[in-house]
Enzyme design. Structure first.
Site, PDB file in Angstrom:
ATOM      1  N   GLU A 159       0.822  -1.213   0.000  1.00 57.22           N
ATOM      2  CA  GLU A 159       0.000   0.000   0.000  1.00 57.22           C
ATOM      3  C   GLU A 159       0.855   1.262   0.000  1.00 57.22           C
ATOM      4  O   GLU A 159       0.527   2.260   0.632  1.00 57.22           O
ATOM      5  CB  GLU A 159      -0.924  -0.012   1.226  1.00 57.22           C
ATOM      6  CG  GLU A 159      -1.875  -1.199   1.257  1.00 57.22           C
ATOM      7  CD  GLU A 159      -2.740  -1.244   2.501  1.00 57.22           C
ATOM      8  OE1 GLU A 159      -2.638  -0.300   3.329  1.00 57.22           O
ATOM      9  OE2 GLU A 159      -3.524  -2.201   2.666  1.00 57.22           O
ATOM     10  N   CYS A 160       1.945   1.204  -0.725  1.00 57.34           N
ATOM     11  CA  CYS A 160       2.920   2.309  -0.740  1.00 57.34           C
ATOM     12  C   CYS A 160       2.895   3.006  -2.095  1.00 57.34           C
ATOM     13  O   CYS A 160       2.502   2.428  -3.112  1.00 57.34           O
ATOM     14  CB  CYS A 160       4.308   1.726  -0.458  1.00 57.34           C
ATOM     15  SG  CYS A 160       5.665   2.923  -0.488  1.00 57.34           S
ATOM     16  N   GLY A 161       3.333   4.252  -2.093  1.00 53.38           N
ATOM     17  CA  GLY A 161       3.442   4.962  -3.364  1.00 53.38           C
ATOM     18  C   GLY A 161       4.445   4.306  -4.295  1.00 53.38           C
ATOM     19  O   GLY A 161       4.374   4.475  -5.514  1.00 53.38           O
ATOM     20  N   TYR A 162       5.376   3.549  -3.721  1.00 55.37           N
ATOM     21  CA  TYR A 162       6.376   2.849  -4.535  1.00 55.37           C
ATOM     22  C   TYR A 162       5.937   1.435  -4.921  1.00 55.37           C
ATOM     23  O   TYR A 162       6.678   0.728  -5.614  1.00 55.37           O
ATOM     24  CB  TYR A 162       7.707   2.759  -3.774  1.00 55.37           C
ATOM     25  CG  TYR A 162       8.419   4.085  -3.609  1.00 55.37           C
ATOM     26  CD1 TYR A 162       8.984   4.737  -4.709  1.00 55.37           C
ATOM     27  CD2 TYR A 162       8.545   4.679  -2.358  1.00 55.37           C
ATOM     28  CE1 TYR A 162       9.644   5.955  -4.562  1.00 55.37           C
ATOM     29  CE2 TYR A 162       9.206   5.895  -2.196  1.00 55.37           C
ATOM     30  CZ  TYR A 162       9.748   6.522  -3.301  1.00 55.37           C
ATOM     31  OH  TYR A 162      10.415   7.738  -3.158  1.00 55.37           O
ATOM     32  N   THR A 163       4.749   1.011  -4.509  1.00 52.70           N
ATOM     33  CA  THR A 163       4.295  -0.356  -4.782  1.00 52.70           C
ATOM     34  C   THR A 163       4.339  -0.717  -6.268  1.00 52.70           C
ATOM     35  O   THR A 163       4.671  -1.862  -6.615  1.00 52.70           O
ATOM     36  CB  THR A 163       2.875  -0.574  -4.210  1.00 52.70           C
ATOM     37  OG1 THR A 163       2.919  -0.408  -2.794  1.00 52.70           O
ATOM     38  CG2 THR A 163       2.353  -1.964  -4.526  1.00 52.70           C
TER      39      THR A 163
END
Length: 202
Positions: free
Chosen positions: A79-83
């Site tokens: 659930e990360c912006g980098y996912t």
């Protein structure tokens, strides 16, 4: 009377040595118990290959299985912006696996609570959303109390992760060759240069 007194004195003197012989010997002071040896600290791993980790299905795997390969270790989150880097990591794995590179993912909830799922949920997410085929391991702590042995080793001489999708390039000998922050994408020239350099080493 004097004779009787003399005989009594002689008898007393004769008994005294016998009594002395029956005296218990003086007890030798018992030395204090030796101090218990401090338990030896666990031997620190000298390479990544000295360690083991559990796959998402709970199966234990010795990381010595990767000996002779270059390993790209990444702490992942769903659930990360980098996912979306998952897609780039899978593409990189497909591009480099025949050259001797293996990408491995270690999910972590250390940063922003962005990996709250169970092992089964993470596995399903990776396979359905990003078609991940590279090895994924159980969720770990990458820093602080409870830090996993893998990340204790990786961050011993290189920066510890500051966010999700931090990357370590580990050489064929199990030693960390380079580390990159989250912002360095899987398709970046600097990461590929580091992988190529590690592949060229014995």
């Amino acid at each position: 009377m004097r004779t009787l007194h003399t005989l009594s004195l002689v008898a007393a003197l004769a008994v005294t040595p016998a009594l002395a012989e029956n005296k218990p010997a003086k007890s030798t002071p018992t030395p204090p118990p030796a101090a218990k040896a401090e338990p030896q600290s666990e031997k620190k791993p000298m390479s990544l290959h000295d360690l083991s980790a559990n796959r998402l299905d709970g199966t234990s795997e010795k990381l010595s299985d990767f000996q002779g390969k270059v390993v790209l270790v990444v702490n992942t989150a769903s659930e990360c912006g980098y996912t979306p880097q998952y897609a780039g990591l899978e593409k990189l794995y497909q591009e480099y696996k025949d050259k001797g590179v293996v990408v491995v993912g270690f999910p972590s909830n250390d940063f922003g609570g962005q990996e709250p799922g169970s092992a089964a949920e993470i596995k399903k997410f990776c396979e359905l959303r990003y078609k991940i085929t590279f090895p994924m391991f159980e969720k770990v702590k990458t820093k602080g109390e409870g830090q996993s042995p893998v990340y204790e080793f990786l961050s011993r001489n290189h920066p510890a992760p500051k966010w999700n999708f931090h990357k370590y390039v580990v050489g064929k000998d199990g030693q960390v060759k380079a580390a990159f922050p989250s912002s360095v994408t899987p398709d970046s020239a600097e990461l590929k240069t580091a992988l190529d350099g590690a592949l060229s080493q014995k």
